[in-house]
Motif scaffolding. Sequence first.
Motif, PDB file in Angstrom:
ATOM      1  N   ALA A 219      62.914  10.039-117.759  1.00 57.76           N
ATOM      2  CA  ALA A 219      62.523   8.630-117.764  1.00 57.76           C
ATOM      3  C   ALA A 219      62.680   7.986-116.391  1.00 57.76           C
ATOM      4  CB  ALA A 219      63.348   7.856-118.793  1.00 57.76           C
ATOM      5  N   ASN A 220      63.220   8.740-115.439  1.00 55.37           N
ATOM      6  CA  ASN A 220      63.419   8.217-114.089  1.00 55.37           C
ATOM      7  C   ASN A 220      62.427   8.898-113.142  1.00 55.37           C
ATOM      8  OD1 ASN A 220      64.293   7.544-111.490  1.00 55.37           O
ATOM      9  ND2 ASN A 220      66.452   7.577-112.050  1.00 55.37           N
ATOM     10  N   PRO A 221      61.240   8.328-112.980  1.00 55.13           N
ATOM     11  CA  PRO A 221      60.226   8.981-112.143  1.00 55.13           C
ATOM     12  C   PRO A 221      60.629   9.084-110.680  1.00 55.13           C
ATOM     13  CG  PRO A 221      59.530   6.751-112.718  1.00 55.13           C
ATOM     14  CD  PRO A 221      60.760   7.045-113.529  1.00 55.13           C
ATOM     15  N   THR A 222      61.493   8.182-110.227  1.00 53.76           N
ATOM     16  CA  THR A 222      61.894   8.210-108.824  1.00 53.76           C
ATOM     17  C   THR A 222      62.694   9.466-108.508  1.00 53.76           C
ATOM     18  OG1 THR A 222      61.947   5.791-108.718  1.00 53.76           O
ATOM     19  CG2 THR A 222      63.163   6.995-107.021  1.00 53.76           C
ATOM     20  N   SER A 223      63.731   9.750-109.315  1.00 57.63           N
ATOM     21  CA  SER A 223      64.549  10.927-109.041  1.00 57.63           C
ATOM     22  C   SER A 223      63.749  12.206-109.231  1.00 57.63           C
ATOM     23  CB  SER A 223      65.786  10.942-109.940  1.00 57.63           C
ATOM     24  OG  SER A 223      65.431  11.029-111.306  1.00 57.63           O
ATOM     25  N   ASN A 224      62.862  12.233-110.235  1.00 59.68           N
ATOM     26  CA  ASN A 224      62.039  13.413-110.444  1.00 59.68           C
ATOM     27  C   ASN A 224      61.150  13.685-109.236  1.00 59.68           C
ATOM     28  OD1 ASN A 224      61.991  14.565-113.497  1.00 59.68           O
ATOM     29  ND2 ASN A 224      62.588  12.427-113.485  1.00 59.68           N
TER      30      ASN A 224
END
Length: 282
Positions: free
Chosen positions: A256-261
């Motif tokens: 749910a965290n596109p930034t870290s992915n």
Amino acid sequence: MPRTSCTFTLVADPAEAQARFATLVEREPEALSVIASVTQALVTDPSRYVEPRWWTDADASGEVVAAFMHTPPHPLHIALATADQARDLAALLADAGGSLPGVGGQRTAAEAFADEWAALTGATSTVSMEVGRFDLPTRPRLAFEVSGSFRAATDADAPLVHRWHQQFVDAIEGGGRAASPLTQHLADGRVGLWEDDGRPVSMAYASPANGGVTRISGVWTPPDLRGHGYASGVVAALSTARLDAGEACMLYTDLANPTSNAIYQAMGYRRIGDSISIRFDA
């Protein structure tokens, strides 16, 4: 084709569990990373969890092919299992009249376990987190320059490391649980800090290697220090240090965290599987 019921072996001793899982860890080190590191920690400190339990299923030759772990108050963890094996364990535990806060781990098996548990106990199940499993097939790279530098944390950093680790656990789990101490990680040089202008600004740690694989975790930058790439810097540098030590690297990240992915994939990490956490409510 009719389904064959599983015959599970229950293990309550960490050292026995570690021995039973040894071959499977060597064969599937990434899938077994959580079980391997938690079990190893319990061998060292049996008081870490109250009444931990492990279950295995074996094939006709006696080789272990499925691995489950429960370390209260955490949900049941499924490292490796088929959907049928997961359903059979759910039926076994439900018949025994026990309770579980939830189930997590390998997606297909965890979903099958949750469906069976809900059907047999009347509990409702809710997905609380979906997680991607990533490995690192190449040396990490940073797509941008990050101010500062990396160093291994020392015992002198223990108060800061333990405080940040607690903040990380609180952010992931919503608070209410004391984070496991990182004392041994510090002693073994497995905690990394990123420093900028002479002060630590981000941290991460690497689990003890099992099957040649270490898991990068506890990536934490205080909220007021975010937006400078510090987490990228510490993860890339810690990963490089573990590769140089002869270990392969993996990590989990909240889908749910596109930034870290995006950050980890730009660094060279590759998504190789999914895990899920499911909460049970009466």
